[in-house]
Design a protein around this motif. Sequence first.
Motif, PDB file in Angstrom:
ATOM      1  N   GLY A 196       0.745  -1.277   0.009  1.00  0.00           N
ATOM      2  CA  GLY A 196       0.014  -0.011  -0.172  1.00  0.00           C
ATOM      3  C   GLY A 196       0.879   1.266  -0.020  1.00  0.00           C
ATOM      4  O   GLY A 196       2.080   1.046   0.473  1.00  0.00           O
ATOM      5  N   ILE A 197       0.445   2.428  -0.559  1.00  0.00           N
ATOM      6  CA  ILE A 197       1.215   3.495  -0.838  1.00  0.00           C
ATOM      7  C   ILE A 197       0.140   4.540  -0.126  1.00  0.00           C
ATOM      8  O   ILE A 197      -0.794   4.829  -0.512  1.00  0.00           O
ATOM      9  CB  ILE A 197       1.624   3.753  -2.241  1.00  0.00           C
ATOM     10  CG1 ILE A 197       2.481   2.737  -2.704  1.00  0.00           C
ATOM     11  CG2 ILE A 197       2.377   5.296  -2.131  1.00  0.00           C
ATOM     12  CD1 ILE A 197       2.906   2.987  -4.136  1.00  0.00           C
ATOM     13  N   SER A 198       1.042   5.257   0.807  1.00  0.00           N
ATOM     14  CA  SER A 198       0.227   6.686   1.299  1.00  0.00           C
ATOM     15  C   SER A 198       1.048   7.907   1.263  1.00  0.00           C
ATOM     16  O   SER A 198       2.327   7.713   1.488  1.00  0.00           O
ATOM     17  CB  SER A 198       0.050   6.547   2.878  1.00  0.00           C
ATOM     18  OG  SER A 198      -0.790   5.302   3.187  1.00  0.00           O
ATOM     19  N   HIS A 199       0.459   8.901   0.675  1.00  0.00           N
ATOM     20  CA  HIS A 199       1.064  10.152   0.428  1.00  0.00           C
ATOM     21  C   HIS A 199       0.475  11.144   1.354  1.00  0.00           C
ATOM     22  O   HIS A 199      -0.783  11.562   1.308  1.00  0.00           O
ATOM     23  CB  HIS A 199       0.945  10.595  -0.792  1.00  0.00           C
ATOM     24  CG  HIS A 199       1.621   9.757  -1.756  1.00  0.00           C
ATOM     25  ND1 HIS A 199       1.866  10.072  -3.154  1.00  0.00           N
ATOM     26  CD2 HIS A 199       2.079   8.539  -1.926  1.00  0.00           C
ATOM     27  CE1 HIS A 199       2.628   9.042  -3.755  1.00  0.00           C
ATOM     28  NE2 HIS A 199       2.824   8.282  -2.974  1.00  0.00           N
ATOM     29  N   PRO A 251       0.787  14.660   4.154  1.00  0.00           N
ATOM     30  CA  PRO A 251       1.602  15.999   4.238  1.00  0.00           C
ATOM     31  C   PRO A 251       2.999  15.827   4.683  1.00  0.00           C
ATOM     32  O   PRO A 251       3.870  16.818   4.142  1.00  0.00           O
ATOM     33  CB  PRO A 251       0.876  16.900   5.199  1.00  0.00           C
ATOM     34  CG  PRO A 251      -0.422  16.077   5.223  1.00  0.00           C
ATOM     35  CD  PRO A 251      -0.259  14.726   5.216  1.00  0.00           C
ATOM     36  N   GLU A 252       3.443  15.155   5.716  1.00  0.00           N
ATOM     37  CA  GLU A 252       4.952  15.330   6.126  1.00  0.00           C
ATOM     38  C   GLU A 252       5.433  13.939   5.452  1.00  0.00           C
ATOM     39  O   GLU A 252       6.630  13.792   5.759  1.00  0.00           O
ATOM     40  CB  GLU A 252       5.093  15.317   7.609  1.00  0.00           C
ATOM     41  CG  GLU A 252       4.521  16.830   8.060  1.00  0.00           C
ATOM     42  CD  GLU A 252       4.481  16.955   9.433  1.00  0.00           C
ATOM     43  OE1 GLU A 252       5.293  15.927  10.019  1.00  0.00           O
ATOM     44  OE2 GLU A 252       4.107  17.992  10.044  1.00  0.00           O
ATOM     45  N   VAL A 253       4.944  12.764   5.370  1.00  0.00           N
ATOM     46  CA  VAL A 253       5.570  11.645   5.085  1.00  0.00           C
ATOM     47  C   VAL A 253       4.834  10.951   3.732  1.00  0.00           C
ATOM     48  O   VAL A 253       3.686  11.042   3.723  1.00  0.00           O
ATOM     49  CB  VAL A 253       5.881  10.701   6.214  1.00  0.00           C
ATOM     50  CG1 VAL A 253       4.260  10.546   6.752  1.00  0.00           C
ATOM     51  CG2 VAL A 253       6.689   9.451   6.127  1.00  0.00           C
ATOM     52  N   ALA A 254       5.979  10.143   3.095  1.00  0.00           N
ATOM     53  CA  ALA A 254       5.172   9.231   1.858  1.00  0.00           C
ATOM     54  C   ALA A 254       5.676   7.787   2.743  1.00  0.00           C
ATOM     55  O   ALA A 254       6.573   7.569   3.008  1.00  0.00           O
ATOM     56  CB  ALA A 254       5.905   9.254   0.820  1.00  0.00           C
ATOM     57  N   VAL A 255       4.502   6.792   2.576  1.00  0.00           N
ATOM     58  CA  VAL A 255       4.716   5.466   3.072  1.00  0.00           C
ATOM     59  C   VAL A 255       4.631   4.549   2.173  1.00  0.00           C
ATOM     60  O   VAL A 255       3.453   4.544   1.470  1.00  0.00           O
ATOM     61  CB  VAL A 255       3.950   5.274   4.347  1.00  0.00           C
ATOM     62  CG1 VAL A 255       4.402   3.948   4.897  1.00  0.00           C
ATOM     63  CG2 VAL A 255       4.136   6.699   5.378  1.00  0.00           C
ATOM     64  N   PHE A 256       5.378   3.587   2.020  1.00  0.00           N
ATOM     65  CA  PHE A 256       5.192   2.192   1.020  1.00  0.00           C
ATOM     66  C   PHE A 256       5.315   1.319   2.073  1.00  0.00           C
ATOM     67  O   PHE A 256       6.164   0.746   2.739  1.00  0.00           O
ATOM     68  CB  PHE A 256       6.389   2.186   0.187  1.00  0.00           C
ATOM     69  CG  PHE A 256       6.026   0.989  -0.786  1.00  0.00           C
ATOM     70  CD1 PHE A 256       5.474   1.152  -1.901  1.00  0.00           C
ATOM     71  CD2 PHE A 256       6.427  -0.430  -0.543  1.00  0.00           C
ATOM     72  CE1 PHE A 256       5.524   0.343  -2.826  1.00  0.00           C
ATOM     73  CE2 PHE A 256       6.391  -1.374  -1.359  1.00  0.00           C
ATOM     74  CZ  PHE A 256       5.700  -1.204  -2.664  1.00  0.00           C
ATOM     75  N   SER A 257       3.916   0.814   2.321  1.00  0.00           N
ATOM     76  CA  SER A 257       3.783  -0.444   3.277  1.00  0.00           C
ATOM     77  C   SER A 257       3.748  -1.789   2.710  1.00  0.00           C
ATOM     78  O   SER A 257       3.120  -1.870   1.579  1.00  0.00           O
ATOM     79  CB  SER A 257       2.340  -0.292   4.211  1.00  0.00           C
ATOM     80  OG  SER A 257       2.467   0.951   4.750  1.00  0.00           O
ATOM     81  N   ILE A 258       4.440  -2.822   3.393  1.00  0.00           N
ATOM     82  CA  ILE A 258       4.483  -4.120   2.600  1.00  0.00           C
ATOM     83  C   ILE A 258       3.813  -5.112   3.655  1.00  0.00           C
ATOM     84  O   ILE A 258       3.841  -5.123   4.619  1.00  0.00           O
ATOM     85  CB  ILE A 258       5.950  -4.477   2.680  1.00  0.00           C
ATOM     86  CG1 ILE A 258       6.821  -3.535   1.737  1.00  0.00           C
ATOM     87  CG2 ILE A 258       6.169  -5.833   2.038  1.00  0.00           C
ATOM     88  CD1 ILE A 258       8.232  -3.494   1.728  1.00  0.00           C
TER      89      ILE A 258
END
Length: 112
Positions: free
Chosen positions: A43-46, A48-55
């Motif tokens: 999953g990918i989350s964008h 305001p302060e962080v971009a996250v690629f969750s596995i």
Amino acid sequence: MNVDAFRKPFQAPAQVAFHRTELGIILGLYGRMVAAGEWRDYGISHLPEVAVFSIFRRSAENPLYRIEKRPKLRLKQGLYAVIGMDGQILKRGHELKPVLCVLEKKLIRAVK
């Protein structure tokens, strides 16, 4: 007519996102781990302060790992971080490939 009157002041982006080259590196590792049977979903989350690629190992559970990009930390601890399921920071750094090496090590196994 004064051109400077029409220029907008610099504004920070509304959200942090992964660049195409960063996603290429991350998805290359993801593809190798899927082929090895270790990972199944992401999953990918964008934000305001962080971009996250969750596995994820399965889609209905908490992520095994999170790859985070935090531009505010680029001059201090490093722009990228790999975080484990328990919230522990496994590796942090200024470049993506060396940070992802901590996950590459999990792919190497003894062959019988």
